[in-house]
Design a protein around this motif. Structure first.
Motif, PDB file in Angstrom:
ATOM      1  N   VAL A  51       8.564  -0.995   1.512  1.00 14.61           N
ATOM      2  CA  VAL A  51       6.892  -0.559   1.513  1.00 14.61           C
ATOM      3  C   VAL A  51       7.012   1.707   1.736  1.00 14.61           C
ATOM      4  CG1 VAL A  51       5.563   0.412   3.302  1.00 14.61           C
ATOM      5  CG2 VAL A  51       6.932  -2.027   2.595  1.00 14.61           C
ATOM      6  N   GLY A  52       8.502   1.734   2.020  1.00 16.03           N
ATOM      7  CA  GLY A  52       9.002   3.552   2.390  1.00 16.03           C
ATOM      8  C   GLY A  52       8.494   3.664   0.403  1.00 16.03           C
ATOM      9  N   PHE A  53       9.345   3.270  -0.414  1.00 16.11           N
ATOM     10  CA  PHE A  53       9.024   4.180  -1.628  1.00 16.11           C
ATOM     11  C   PHE A  53       8.341   3.580  -1.980  1.00 16.11           C
ATOM     12  CE2 PHE A  53      13.452   2.683  -1.520  1.00 16.11           C
ATOM     13  CZ  PHE A  53      14.126   3.831  -1.754  1.00 16.11           C
ATOM     14  N   TYR A  54       6.795   2.495  -1.753  1.00 16.79           N
ATOM     15  CA  TYR A  54       6.059   2.457  -2.108  1.00 16.79           C
ATOM     16  C   TYR A  54       4.673   3.320  -1.780  1.00 16.79           C
ATOM     17  CZ  TYR A  54       1.617  -0.260  -3.650  1.00 16.79           C
ATOM     18  OH  TYR A  54       0.895  -1.203  -4.071  1.00 16.79           O
ATOM     19  N   LEU A  55       4.511   3.272  -0.529  1.00 17.46           N
ATOM     20  CA  LEU A  55       4.273   4.075   0.362  1.00 17.46           C
ATOM     21  C   LEU A  55       4.227   5.408  -0.685  1.00 17.46           C
ATOM     22  CD1 LEU A  55       4.193   3.282   3.838  1.00 17.46           C
ATOM     23  CD2 LEU A  55       2.718   2.845   2.145  1.00 17.46           C
ATOM     24  N   ASP A  56       5.656   6.307  -0.824  1.00 19.15           N
ATOM     25  CA  ASP A  56       5.311   7.359  -1.743  1.00 19.15           C
ATOM     26  C   ASP A  56       5.027   7.502  -2.715  1.00 19.15           C
ATOM     27  OD1 ASP A  56       7.329   8.154   1.118  1.00 19.15           O
ATOM     28  OD2 ASP A  56       9.062   8.200   0.088  1.00 19.15           O
ATOM     29  N   SER A  57       4.948   6.328  -3.993  1.00 15.85           N
ATOM     30  CA  SER A  57       5.010   6.234  -5.046  1.00 15.85           C
ATOM     31  C   SER A  57       3.056   6.025  -5.353  1.00 15.85           C
ATOM     32  CB  SER A  57       4.689   4.940  -5.972  1.00 15.85           C
ATOM     33  OG  SER A  57       4.769   3.673  -5.579  1.00 15.85           O
ATOM     34  N   THR A  58       2.206   5.916  -4.327  1.00 15.03           N
ATOM     35  CA  THR A  58       1.076   5.729  -4.104  1.00 15.03           C
ATOM     36  C   THR A  58       0.192   6.602  -2.912  1.00 15.03           C
ATOM     37  OG1 THR A  58       0.975   4.125  -2.218  1.00 15.03           O
ATOM     38  CG2 THR A  58       1.015   2.860  -4.575  1.00 15.03           C
ATOM     39  N   GLU A  59       1.007   6.965  -2.552  1.00 14.67           N
ATOM     40  CA  GLU A  59       0.195   8.142  -1.543  1.00 14.67           C
ATOM     41  C   GLU A  59      -0.955   7.322  -0.674  1.00 14.67           C
ATOM     42  OE1 GLU A  59      -1.262  11.543  -3.333  1.00 14.67           O
ATOM     43  OE2 GLU A  59       0.711  12.059  -4.513  1.00 14.67           O
ATOM     44  N   LYS A  61      -1.176   5.264   3.836  1.00  9.32           N
ATOM     45  CA  LYS A  61      -0.866   5.257   4.570  1.00  9.32           C
ATOM     46  C   LYS A  61      -0.504   3.151   4.937  1.00  9.32           C
ATOM     47  CE  LYS A  61      -2.867   9.029   6.153  1.00  9.32           C
ATOM     48  NZ  LYS A  61      -3.426   9.657   7.465  1.00  9.32           N
ATOM     49  N   ASP A  62      -1.615   2.698   4.666  1.00 10.61           N
ATOM     50  CA  ASP A  62      -1.526   0.950   4.505  1.00 10.61           C
ATOM     51  C   ASP A  62      -2.438  -0.011   3.874  1.00 10.61           C
ATOM     52  OD1 ASP A  62      -0.398  -1.171   6.278  1.00 10.61           O
ATOM     53  OD2 ASP A  62      -1.505  -1.034   7.675  1.00 10.61           O
ATOM     54  N   PRO A  63      -1.724   0.220   2.283  1.00 11.99           N
ATOM     55  CA  PRO A  63      -2.273  -0.841   1.104  1.00 11.99           C
ATOM     56  C   PRO A  63      -2.033  -2.082   1.946  1.00 11.99           C
ATOM     57  CG  PRO A  63       0.111   0.540   0.829  1.00 11.99           C
ATOM     58  CD  PRO A  63       0.190   0.386   2.158  1.00 11.99           C
ATOM     59  N   LYS A  64      -3.387  -2.472   1.268  1.00 11.95           N
ATOM     60  CA  LYS A  64      -3.572  -4.233   1.406  1.00 11.95           C
ATOM     61  C   LYS A  64      -2.830  -5.063   0.664  1.00 11.95           C
ATOM     62  CE  LYS A  64      -6.439  -3.192   4.951  1.00 11.95           C
ATOM     63  NZ  LYS A  64      -6.224  -2.783   6.279  1.00 11.95           N
ATOM     64  N   GLU A  65      -2.543  -4.275  -0.471  1.00 11.90           N
ATOM     65  CA  GLU A  65      -1.359  -5.288  -1.350  1.00 11.90           C
ATOM     66  C   GLU A  65      -0.689  -5.499  -0.377  1.00 11.90           C
ATOM     67  OE1 GLU A  65      -1.159  -0.959  -3.284  1.00 11.90           O
ATOM     68  OE2 GLU A  65      -3.067  -2.519  -2.504  1.00 11.90           O
ATOM     69  N   VAL A  66      -0.003  -4.502   0.316  1.00 16.22           N
ATOM     70  CA  VAL A  66       1.322  -4.817   1.308  1.00 16.22           C
ATOM     71  C   VAL A  66       1.310  -6.261   2.252  1.00 16.22           C
ATOM     72  CG1 VAL A  66       3.088  -3.964   2.097  1.00 16.22           C
ATOM     73  CG2 VAL A  66       2.224  -2.588   0.530  1.00 16.22           C
ATOM     74  N   VAL A  67       2.086  -7.163   2.160  1.00 21.31           N
ATOM     75  CA  VAL A  67       2.072  -8.030   2.446  1.00 21.31           C
ATOM     76  C   VAL A  67       3.394  -9.277   3.362  1.00 21.31           C
ATOM     77  CG1 VAL A  67      -0.142  -8.998   2.338  1.00 21.31           C
ATOM     78  CG2 VAL A  67       1.600  -9.810   0.999  1.00 21.31           C
ATOM     79  N   ILE A  68       4.719  -7.504   2.529  1.00 21.10           N
ATOM     80  CA  ILE A  68       5.103  -8.318   3.599  1.00 21.10           C
ATOM     81  C   ILE A  68       5.626  -8.413   4.564  1.00 21.10           C
ATOM     82  CG2 ILE A  68       6.626  -6.059   3.535  1.00 21.10           C
ATOM     83  CD1 ILE A  68       8.276  -9.359   2.077  1.00 21.10           C
TER      84      ILE A  68
END
Length: 153
Positions: A51-59, A61-68
């Motif tokens: 999730v940290g890598f994903y947040l860095d790549s999308t800029e 804070k809490d993307p709704k598509e992240v459901v893990i």
């Protein structure tokens, strides 16, 4: 992180992520508790990194598509809880209740903890609360047995 794309469903992605978590709970129910525990801890730690890598790549804070985070929260809800039809229904409903409403202390973690840890933390805390409800109220006070009797299960 999107759990096979379920997080990209335009409505209620957290609910679909939680349902995916329920499938994993069901499957892990066939194994011993140390395997359930180890899987949950490994998934949680790995998820924080991813999730940290994903947040860095999308800029974001809490993307709704992240459901893990919902999957991990559901798994924590069922630590040392017998996996039955009734516990799965109750656990799912309780988890979604706490995850959606975010009462304290869940709201604290949702607002105050930044980054990937923050994305995961509110769901982890919701899972811990559900687990405590199972272990200190529903199981020892016999509520699960009464619910099973009521529904003739």
């Amino acid at each position: 992180m999107t759990c096979l794309g379920l997080g990209r469903i335009p409505f209620a992605p957290g609910t679909f992520g939680s349902l995916f978590g329920m499938l994993i709970v069901y499957l892990l129910g066939f194994f011993s508790w140390p395997i359930f525990f180890l899987f949950t801890i490994l998934l949680c730690t790995t998820s924080i990194l991813l999730v940290g890598f994903y947040l860095d790549s999308t800029e974001s804070k809490d993307p709704k598509e992240v459901v893990i985070d919902e999957v991990v929260g559901i798994l924590i809800s069922f630590m040392l809880v017998p996996v039955t039809g009734i516990t799965m229904i109750i656990g799912f409903l309780l988890f979604r209740f706490f995850d959606i409403l975010k009462p304290p202390p869940i709201s604290f973690f949702d607002r105050k903890v930044p980054g990937a840890t923050g994305v995961m933390a509110d769901d982890v805390v919701a899972g811990v609360i559900v687990n405590l409800i199972f272990h200190f109220i529903l199981i020892p006070m016999g509520f699960l047995v009464e619910i099973e009797k009521f529904f003739n299960i």
